[in-house]
Design a protein around this motif. Structure first.
Motif, PDB file in Angstrom:
ATOM      1  N   GLN A  54      20.779  10.297   8.209  1.00  0.00           N
ATOM      2  CA  GLN A  54      19.572  10.785   8.807  1.00  0.00           C
ATOM      3  C   GLN A  54      18.772  11.516   7.693  1.00  0.00           C
ATOM      4  OE1 GLN A  54      21.040  11.056  13.264  1.00  0.00           O
ATOM      5  NE2 GLN A  54      20.798  13.102  11.949  1.00  0.00           N
ATOM      6  N   GLU A  55      19.261  12.258   7.133  1.00  0.00           N
ATOM      7  CA  GLU A  55      18.732  13.091   5.993  1.00  0.00           C
ATOM      8  C   GLU A  55      18.223  12.397   4.750  1.00  0.00           C
ATOM      9  OE1 GLU A  55      20.968  17.389   6.969  1.00  0.00           O
ATOM     10  OE2 GLU A  55      21.312  16.360   5.107  1.00  0.00           O
ATOM     11  N   ALA A  56      18.900  11.484   4.285  1.00  0.00           N
ATOM     12  CA  ALA A  56      18.462  10.576   3.281  1.00  0.00           C
ATOM     13  C   ALA A  56      17.451   9.807   3.653  1.00  0.00           C
ATOM     14  CB  ALA A  56      19.695   9.609   2.902  1.00  0.00           C
ATOM     15  N   LEU A  57      17.190   9.171   4.780  1.00  0.00           N
ATOM     16  CA  LEU A  57      16.252   8.319   5.330  1.00  0.00           C
ATOM     17  C   LEU A  57      14.988   9.078   5.415  1.00  0.00           C
ATOM     18  CD1 LEU A  57      17.956   6.207   8.051  1.00  0.00           C
ATOM     19  CD2 LEU A  57      16.809   5.445   5.909  1.00  0.00           C
ATOM     20  N   LYS A  58      15.201  10.392   5.905  1.00  0.00           N
ATOM     21  CA  LYS A  58      13.856  11.375   6.017  1.00  0.00           C
ATOM     22  C   LYS A  58      13.416  11.731   4.665  1.00  0.00           C
ATOM     23  CE  LYS A  58      12.027  15.140   8.377  1.00  0.00           C
ATOM     24  NZ  LYS A  58      12.027  15.891   9.758  1.00  0.00           N
ATOM     25  N   ARG A  59      14.144  12.059   3.723  1.00  0.00           N
ATOM     26  CA  ARG A  59      13.750  12.367   2.418  1.00  0.00           C
ATOM     27  C   ARG A  59      13.103  11.368   1.564  1.00  0.00           C
ATOM     28  NH1 ARG A  59      18.864  12.989  -0.847  1.00  0.00           N
ATOM     29  NH2 ARG A  59      18.654  10.884  -1.037  1.00  0.00           N
ATOM     30  N   ASP A  60      13.669  10.123   1.702  1.00  0.00           N
ATOM     31  CA  ASP A  60      13.087   8.757   0.809  1.00  0.00           C
ATOM     32  C   ASP A  60      12.433   7.993   1.371  1.00  0.00           C
ATOM     33  OD1 ASP A  60      15.047   9.866  -1.191  1.00  0.00           O
ATOM     34  OD2 ASP A  60      16.736   8.796  -0.749  1.00  0.00           O
ATOM     35  N   VAL A  61      12.287   7.809   2.854  1.00  0.00           N
ATOM     36  CA  VAL A  61      11.535   6.703   3.175  1.00  0.00           C
ATOM     37  C   VAL A  61      10.429   7.055   4.062  1.00  0.00           C
ATOM     38  CG1 VAL A  61      13.197   5.063   3.071  1.00  0.00           C
ATOM     39  CG2 VAL A  61      13.008   6.093   5.309  1.00  0.00           C
ATOM     40  N   ILE A  62      10.407   8.357   4.738  1.00  0.00           N
ATOM     41  CA  ILE A  62       9.424   8.959   5.644  1.00  0.00           C
ATOM     42  C   ILE A  62       8.310   9.666   4.336  1.00  0.00           C
ATOM     43  CG2 ILE A  62       8.893  10.803   7.118  1.00  0.00           C
ATOM     44  CD1 ILE A  62      11.357  10.038   8.492  1.00  0.00           C
ATOM     45  N   ASP A  63       7.185   9.555   4.527  1.00  0.00           N
ATOM     46  CA  ASP A  63       6.153  10.179   3.823  1.00  0.00           C
ATOM     47  C   ASP A  63       6.353  11.721   4.147  1.00  0.00           C
ATOM     48  OD1 ASP A  63       3.440  11.201   3.195  1.00  0.00           O
ATOM     49  OD2 ASP A  63       3.070   9.352   2.569  1.00  0.00           O
ATOM     50  N   GLU A  64       6.272  12.442   2.869  1.00  0.00           N
ATOM     51  CA  GLU A  64       6.182  13.873   2.991  1.00  0.00           C
ATOM     52  C   GLU A  64       5.200  14.588   3.857  1.00  0.00           C
ATOM     53  OE1 GLU A  64       6.555  17.747   0.055  1.00  0.00           O
ATOM     54  OE2 GLU A  64       6.227  15.797  -0.870  1.00  0.00           O
ATOM     55  N   ARG A  65       4.049  13.815   4.078  1.00  0.00           N
ATOM     56  CA  ARG A  65       2.967  14.350   5.062  1.00  0.00           C
ATOM     57  C   ARG A  65       3.483  14.398   6.597  1.00  0.00           C
ATOM     58  NH1 ARG A  65      -1.716  10.776   2.951  1.00  0.00           N
ATOM     59  NH2 ARG A  65      -0.079   9.251   3.314  1.00  0.00           N
ATOM     60  N   GLU A  66       4.686  13.579   6.685  1.00  0.00           N
ATOM     61  CA  GLU A  66       5.026  13.223   8.082  1.00  0.00           C
ATOM     62  C   GLU A  66       6.341  13.841   8.350  1.00  0.00           C
ATOM     63  OE1 GLU A  66       3.365   9.102   9.708  1.00  0.00           O
ATOM     64  OE2 GLU A  66       4.846   8.957   8.164  1.00  0.00           O
ATOM     65  N   GLY A  80       0.808  -1.179  -0.045  1.00  0.00           N
ATOM     66  CA  GLY A  80      -0.043  -0.033  -0.028  1.00  0.00           C
ATOM     67  C   GLY A  80       1.058   1.135   0.235  1.00  0.00           C
ATOM     68  N   ARG A  81       0.586   1.976   0.837  1.00  0.00           N
ATOM     69  CA  ARG A  81       1.366   3.408   0.958  1.00  0.00           C
ATOM     70  C   ARG A  81       2.563   3.007   2.123  1.00  0.00           C
ATOM     71  NH1 ARG A  81      -0.794   7.921  -0.850  1.00  0.00           N
ATOM     72  NH2 ARG A  81       0.591   9.312   0.374  1.00  0.00           N
ATOM     73  N   ASP A  82       2.800   2.109   2.746  1.00  0.00           N
ATOM     74  CA  ASP A  82       3.795   1.890   3.730  1.00  0.00           C
ATOM     75  C   ASP A  82       5.064   1.160   3.195  1.00  0.00           C
ATOM     76  OD1 ASP A  82       2.080   2.741   5.653  1.00  0.00           O
ATOM     77  OD2 ASP A  82       1.497   0.950   6.294  1.00  0.00           O
ATOM     78  N   ILE A  83       6.288   1.347   3.617  1.00  0.00           N
ATOM     79  CA  ILE A  83       7.148   0.728   3.103  1.00  0.00           C
ATOM     80  C   ILE A  83       7.645  -0.249   4.212  1.00  0.00           C
ATOM     81  CG2 ILE A  83       9.865   1.109   3.076  1.00  0.00           C
ATOM     82  CD1 ILE A  83       9.515   3.731   2.096  1.00  0.00           C
ATOM     83  N   VAL A  84       7.607  -1.516   3.567  1.00  0.00           N
ATOM     84  CA  VAL A  84       7.752  -2.736   4.600  1.00  0.00           C
ATOM     85  C   VAL A  84       9.138  -3.543   4.314  1.00  0.00           C
ATOM     86  CG1 VAL A  84       5.273  -2.962   4.529  1.00  0.00           C
ATOM     87  CG2 VAL A  84       6.678  -4.127   2.746  1.00  0.00           C
TER      88      VAL A  84
END
Length: 431
Positions: free
Chosen positions: A331-343, A134-138
């Motif tokens: 930290q910055e790459a994980l936030k940019r690429d794996v965290i949903d922009e809405r979060e 779905g929308r979640d990275i697993v």
């Protein structure tokens, strides 16, 4: 496949068994190294430098192992910001399991981070395919950097062309790939470290090879044989066979039988031999400089003391200027690429470098003591950092007032009967 096998045999001058390799699984860089044609990583010293050969150099192995091992072993967590001052672990978030428990079906989090960091250190880039439900990275599937080509599209987004193990290629959009890049000139792809340090690695590889061959033959010219006249052919042949039979490190220190008045004289180490040893020692410092690792951490202590504050300050410098750079990149790459922009406003990824103090008990307890005195930590906060259960009494959650705000301490500071150096006043002594 048979045609390609025959072609490789013609190019290399050696017959190739069709089962000895698989071209479909060979990356472009490995193929260039195999054929030794344009674009290869051959250094001026003649050594071919790639991932495998670089890791045969002890200094390079140790530098990569220290940095990637530290990044892999440091605690990492997904943090939720409940307010500007309150932050808690994001318990229940689906991404937290991927980052802290199981990134994929065969790797642990530390194994995944260590592998990705090695890619970063050697190739300047690390890639992982995001697996979604779905929308979640697993899941995160690491990709070998040599199999990836990156290009920037007209809309400024990135597209990744990945060569699969069967030789086919597939394109992935930027939203499908986790990309960690090191120092970059174009902002799209990181610089390959081993390509920029190939001369240093090449010298180290060739120096090691020369030393190994020297040990194999055992013919270091530290002695000379002299004869008063001319050696007879029979004696010459016997002496030649004796020298050949006594070669090798296992025969080092043996005794030769001389005849016809021959003498054995010792020679001092030549300047060229000394330069060879100095060159090999210099390469360790040169390689450590490329990776930003203090020389003492790879065993090179000739130019510094092995004890004292100098070593301590170099260790602090490693954490501040080398390790912290990589942690921020993660930290910055994980936030940019794996965290949903809405979060992005509420979810962060954080490493906890405080864990490095576990090897320094004195410094760790000094930090805890000062934290308790100044009201930064409660007893239960300290116990949680030590992975201990909290105290049962209410005092475990109390925070001490800082000394400069403690009324009793302030009164003592202005009381003339209290010795401010820490002990009671003594009567003044008169002569």
């Amino acid at each position: 496949m048979g045609y390609l096998t025959n072609l490789l045999g013609a190019l290399t001058g050696k017959p190739q068994a069709s089962s000895s390799f698989d071209l479909t699984n060979m990356s472009p860089e490995n193929l260039r190294d195999f054929l030794r044609i344009g674009g290869s990583m051959e250094s001026a010293s003649g050594a071919v430098v790639n991932d495998n050969s670089a890791m045969r150099v002890a200094a390079a192995w140790r530098c990569v192992n220290i940095i990637s091992g530290t990044v892999g072993s440091l605690p990492l967590d997904l943090i939720k910001r409940e307010s500007e001052k309150v932050r808690r672990p994001a318990v229940g978030h689906p991404l937290r399991k991927v980052l802290t428990i199981k990134p994929n079906v065969w790797q642990t989090p530390s194994e995944f981070r260590r592998m990705m960091q090695m890619h970063l250190l050697l190739r300047g880039n690390a890639y992982a395919l995001k697996v979604r439900m779905g929308r979640d990275i697993v899941g995160l599937i690491p990709i070998i950097p040599d199999r990836v080509m990156v290009e920037q599209m007209p809309d400024m987004s990135l597209r990744y062309q990945v060569t699969r193990s069967n030789g086919s290629t597939k394109f992935y959009q930027q939203a499908e790939i986790l990309h960690l890049r090191g120092m970059s000139l174009d902002g799209i792809k990181g610089l390959s470290v081993i390509s920029h340090m190939r001369e240093s690695l090449g010298l180290a590889l060739q120096g090691e090879l020369a030393g190994a061959k020297l040990m194999k033959t055992g013919q270091l010219a530290n002695t000379v044989l002299t004869h008063p006249n001319k050696l007879s052919p029979e004696a010459y042949n016997r002496l030649k066979d004796s020298i050949a039979a006594s070669g090798g490190s296992e025969n080092a220190g043996g005794t030769r039988i001389l005849e016809e008045g021959m003498k054995l004289e010792a020679l001092a180490m030549k300047a060229t031999d000394m330069q060879f040893l100095e060159q090999r020692n210099f390469q360790r410092y040169d390689i450590a400089m490329f990776f930003g690792v203090p020389p003492h951490m790879i065993g090179a202590t000739e130019k510094s003391t092995s004890w004292g504050s100098g070593i301590e300050q170099m260790g602090i410098g490693f954490v501040t200027y080398t390790l912290n750079d990589w942690l921020v990149t993660w930290q910055e790459a994980l936030k940019r690429d794996v965290i949903d922009e809405r979060e992005w406003d509420t979810i962060d990824v954080r490493f906890f470098p405080q864990a490095l103090l576990k090897g320094d008990t004195k410094t760790q307890w000094d930090a805890f003591t000062k934290g308790r005195q100044w009201g930064v930590y409660s007893a239960n906060d300290v116990r949680a950092l030590l992975d201990l259960n909290p105290r049962d009494d209410a005092e475990g959650n109390e925070y001490a007032a800082p000394p400069n705000q403690n009324p009793d301490a302030a009164a003592a500071a202005t009381d003339p009967t209290v010795d401010q150096t820490g002990g009671p006043d003594e009567p003044e002594q008169t002569a």
